[in-house]
Scaffold this motif. Structure first.
Motif, PDB file in Angstrom:
ATOM      1  N   ALA A  38      31.163   7.976  66.388  1.00 23.57           N
ATOM      2  CA  ALA A  38      32.129   7.589  66.538  1.00 23.57           C
ATOM      3  C   ALA A  38      32.294   7.984  68.048  1.00 23.57           C
ATOM      4  CB  ALA A  38      33.016   7.472  64.910  1.00 23.57           C
ATOM      5  N   LEU A  39      32.347   9.155  68.366  1.00 23.70           N
ATOM      6  CA  LEU A  39      33.186   9.251  69.620  1.00 23.70           C
ATOM      7  C   LEU A  39      32.911   8.607  70.449  1.00 23.70           C
ATOM      8  CD1 LEU A  39      32.630  13.685  69.089  1.00 23.70           C
ATOM      9  CD2 LEU A  39      34.113  11.938  68.764  1.00 23.70           C
TER      10      LEU A  39
ATOM     11  N   SER B 280      44.110  12.021  63.957  1.00 23.66           N
ATOM     12  CA  SER B 280      44.349  11.439  65.455  1.00 23.66           C
ATOM     13  C   SER B 280      44.784  10.220  65.650  1.00 23.66           C
ATOM     14  CB  SER B 280      42.923  11.593  65.825  1.00 23.66           C
ATOM     15  OG  SER B 280      41.247  11.035  65.578  1.00 23.66           O
TER      16      SER B 280
ATOM     17  N   TRP C  90      38.672  15.792  67.163  1.00 17.39           N
ATOM     18  CA  TRP C  90      37.597  16.119  66.887  1.00 17.39           C
ATOM     19  C   TRP C  90      36.369  17.529  66.910  1.00 17.39           C
ATOM     20  CZ3 TRP C  90      31.726  17.176  66.338  1.00 17.39           C
ATOM     21  CH2 TRP C  90      31.558  16.048  65.299  1.00 17.39           C
TER      22      TRP C  90
ATOM     23  N   THR D 125      33.475   4.582  70.127  1.00 22.32           N
ATOM     24  CA  THR D 125      35.545   4.938  70.945  1.00 22.32           C
ATOM     25  C   THR D 125      35.300   4.707  72.459  1.00 22.32           C
ATOM     26  OG1 THR D 125      35.710   5.679  68.745  1.00 22.32           O
ATOM     27  CG2 THR D 125      37.849   6.161  71.036  1.00 22.32           C
TER      28      THR D 125
ATOM     29  N   ARG E 208      41.268  11.320  70.317  1.00 17.33           N
ATOM     30  CA  ARG E 208      40.280  10.999  68.691  1.00 17.33           C
ATOM     31  C   ARG E 208      39.769  12.307  68.671  1.00 17.33           C
ATOM     32  NH1 ARG E 208      39.835   6.127  65.267  1.00 17.33           N
ATOM     33  NH2 ARG E 208      40.402   7.827  63.083  1.00 17.33           N
ATOM     34  N   ILE E 209      38.585  12.356  70.425  1.00 23.70           N
ATOM     35  CA  ILE E 209      37.864  12.267  70.391  1.00 23.70           C
ATOM     36  C   ILE E 209      38.146  14.500  70.595  1.00 23.70           C
ATOM     37  CG2 ILE E 209      36.176  12.839  72.836  1.00 23.70           C
ATOM     38  CD1 ILE E 209      36.078  10.136  73.043  1.00 23.70           C
TER      39      ILE E 209
ATOM     40  N   GLY F  79      30.245  10.521  62.978  1.00 19.79           N
ATOM     41  CA  GLY F  79      31.024  11.320  63.485  1.00 19.79           C
ATOM     42  C   GLY F  79      30.641  11.160  64.840  1.00 19.79           C
TER      43      GLY F  79
ATOM     44  N   VAL G 113      35.941  17.543  59.871  1.00 21.92           N
ATOM     45  CA  VAL G 113      35.671  16.702  61.056  1.00 21.92           C
ATOM     46  C   VAL G 113      37.076  15.655  60.996  1.00 21.92           C
ATOM     47  CG1 VAL G 113      34.019  18.366  62.874  1.00 21.92           C
ATOM     48  CG2 VAL G 113      33.024  16.117  60.927  1.00 21.92           C
ATOM     49  N   ASP G 114      36.436  15.031  59.446  1.00 21.57           N
ATOM     50  CA  ASP G 114      36.572  13.883  59.042  1.00 21.57           C
ATOM     51  C   ASP G 114      37.987  14.046  59.476  1.00 21.57           C
ATOM     52  OD1 ASP G 114      34.348  12.627  59.245  1.00 21.57           O
ATOM     53  OD2 ASP G 114      34.240  12.673  56.776  1.00 21.57           O
TER      54      ASP G 114
ATOM     55  N   TRP H 241      39.403  13.467  62.484  1.00 18.45           N
ATOM     56  CA  TRP H 241      39.655  12.168  63.174  1.00 18.45           C
ATOM     57  C   TRP H 241      40.464  11.356  62.202  1.00 18.45           C
ATOM     58  CZ3 TRP H 241      36.854   9.637  66.763  1.00 18.45           C
ATOM     59  CH2 TRP H 241      36.779   8.988  66.582  1.00 18.45           C
TER      60      TRP H 241
ATOM     61  N   GLN I  29      45.279   6.577  65.963  1.00 18.77           N
ATOM     62  CA  GLN I  29      43.634   5.650  66.353  1.00 18.77           C
ATOM     63  C   GLN I  29      43.836   4.249  67.752  1.00 18.77           C
ATOM     64  OE1 GLN I  29      43.526   2.099  63.153  1.00 18.77           O
ATOM     65  NE2 GLN I  29      43.813   4.245  61.374  1.00 18.77           N
TER      66      GLN I  29
END
Length: 237
Positions: free
Chosen positions: A145-146, A86, A98, A149, A94-95, A142, A79-80, A83, A88
């Motif tokens: 982060a979704l 993807s 992941w 974002t 991005r979502i 992670g 997943v990292d 991400w 920015q």
């Protein structure tokens, strides 16, 4: 030189045997559930003596911990990587990247998914601090982060939910607040809501509950993910 080559061969053999033990353990779990992970059963499958396998893992819990570390780290890496690769400037992409990496990893590693997110191994006691604290933190960050974002790029996530820091486990906050110091409690709640969407549908798929209902589980996931992104006030594309 001969001694060096001999040592190298022993190390390679030990590495290969350790990998086979882990692989056999996951295979046994896949066919017989978590109860099937025993050192004696693994030794029997591999044609080893029980005493020999204890030379690799002193206890069943040591083996389970090693498996969890491997599995969780592999998921965190997957997943990292998705991400980081993807764009920015495209929060929706991005979502989705992941989320697809999470599902793809789970489908490729169903026993691993079950080990860390599903069936508990009876009697297993994790080490103090958890079996794979670094990987668990990376996946948790992670997921957050979704939410972060979406929080930064849309007004929709700000709606609903009167949350305070007291609503969350301190261990969770220790993971996410240093990484996202400006995200309010409602943003952490949003992360858990997003996780519920993703984990729920993938778990249904891994455990076979969708097979009798649909032959288009991939389409179902993509549709649900697109709807989730739109609910966050983002353009799903």
């Amino acid at each position: 030189m001969a001694g060096t080559r001999s040592t190298g061969r022993r190390e390679r053999l030990r590495t290969e045997t350790t990998a086979e033990i882990k692989s056999t353990a996951l295979e046994l779990m896949g066919s017989g559930g978590p109860d099937a992970i025993t050192l004696r059963a693994i030794a029997r499958e591999m044609g080893m003596t029980a005493n020999a396998i204890y030379g690799y893992f002193a206890t069943r819990d040591d083996l389970v911990t090693a498996l969890i570390v491997d599995v969780y780290t592999a998921l965190a890496d997957a997943v990292d990587t998705a991400w980081a690769a993807s764009p920015q400037g495209d929060p929706a992409a991005r979502i989705q990247a992941w989320a697809h990496a999470f599902r793809d990893w789970a489908l490729a590693n169903p026993e691993g998914f079950r080990l860390i997110y599903g069936d508990p191994v009876p009697g297993y006691r994790a080490p103090e601090g958890g079996a794979a604290p670094d990987a668990a933190r990376r996946v948790c960050v992670g997921i957050t982060a979704l939410a972060a974002t979406a929080w930064e790029n849309s007004e929709s996530p700000h709606e609903g939910g009167d949350f305070s820091w007291a609503d969350f486990d301190p261990g969770l906050l220790d993971k996410v607040r240093p990484a996202f110091p400006d995200l309010p409690p409602a943003g952490v709640a949003l992360a858990l809501r997003i996780w519920g969407h993703l984990h729920g549908l993938v778990a249904l798929e891994i455990y076979g509950h969708l097979r009798a209902q649909t032959l288009a589980s991939d389409k179902l996931f993509r549709t649900e993910l697109a709807q989730l992104v739109r609910s966050l006030g983002l353009d799903a594309g």
